[in-house]
Scaffold this motif. Structure first.
Motif: not given
Length: 210
Positions: A4-14
């Motif tokens: 569940v994420t609305d982020r396309t770039s770096n969705p997991f916050g690396m």
């Protein structure tokens, strides 16, 4: 289980494990695309496959445009070439960090980035891995299949073939700048054939980063 994420770039916050970029340059090219994708395209680093200027893998150079063109043809990518919209597909690099003048990472630098790549790959948990070029293919075959010691790393022969892995189907891709004759069409046909059947693999990997 879906991410569940609305982020396309770096969705997991690396966060990049180090910063060796020149002052003012981009620190890293993070994973990009659909965090619930079934297809994961894996490149080497931005100096080979592009993205240092855009922040998006497989953009802004010849190799990147060739991979993106194939993804568009099979329905994975649409929209602007510098920041396409991806559906059912995720793009990332074995080595995320940007280096001065696009130089090749050292073995130590590859090793420093590997845990971050592995965590993101397992979080995406795609069914089909598409490593691009010799370095990415070698890494994927060693780490995610039991086949590497039985296979010659002959990219013309491995290109667009199917290799069963540990919970993954692996389809190696020859470096696009080396494509000849029918290499592009063979890859498109392979992906279309996979999409036309039940390609889901039995899973046994974690689906969260941590």
């Amino acid at each position: 289980m879906q991410n569940v994420t609305d982020r396309t770039s770096n969705p997991f916050g690396m966060r990049p494990p180090f910063d060796r970029s020149d002052p003012g340059d981009r620190t890293a090219v993070f994973g990009y695309g659909d965090a619930n994708a079934d297809f994961h395209v894996i490149g080497d680093h931005s100096g080979v496959h592009g993205g240092a200027s855009t922040g998006v893998p497989f953009t802004a150079n010849e190799s990147g445009r060739a991979i993106q063109d194939v993804c568009r043809e099979v329905g994975f990518a649409s929209g602007p070439s510098s920041r396409p919209e991806l559906e059912n597909c995720f793009w990332s690099y074995v080595h995320m960090c940007c280096l001065p003048d696009g130089r090749r990472p050292t073995e130590t630098e590859y090793a420093d980035c590997e845990p971050y790549f592995d965590a993101e790959l397992r979080a995406i948990n795609a069914h089909v891995l598409l490593p691009v070029g010799e370095r990415a293919t070698d890494h994927v075959l060693w780490e995610y299949t039991t086949q590497r010691d039985r296979l010659e790393l002959d990219m013309p022969s491995l290109h667009a073939t199917e290799i069963r892995g540990r919970g993954f189907l692996v389809v190696p891709i020859r470096e696009p700048t080396d494509w000849v004759d029918t290499d592009r069409d063979r890859l498109v046909s392979r992906l279309e054939a996979i999409l036309g059947r039940d390609y889901r693999q039995t899973k046994g990997v974690a689906t969260t980063v941590g």
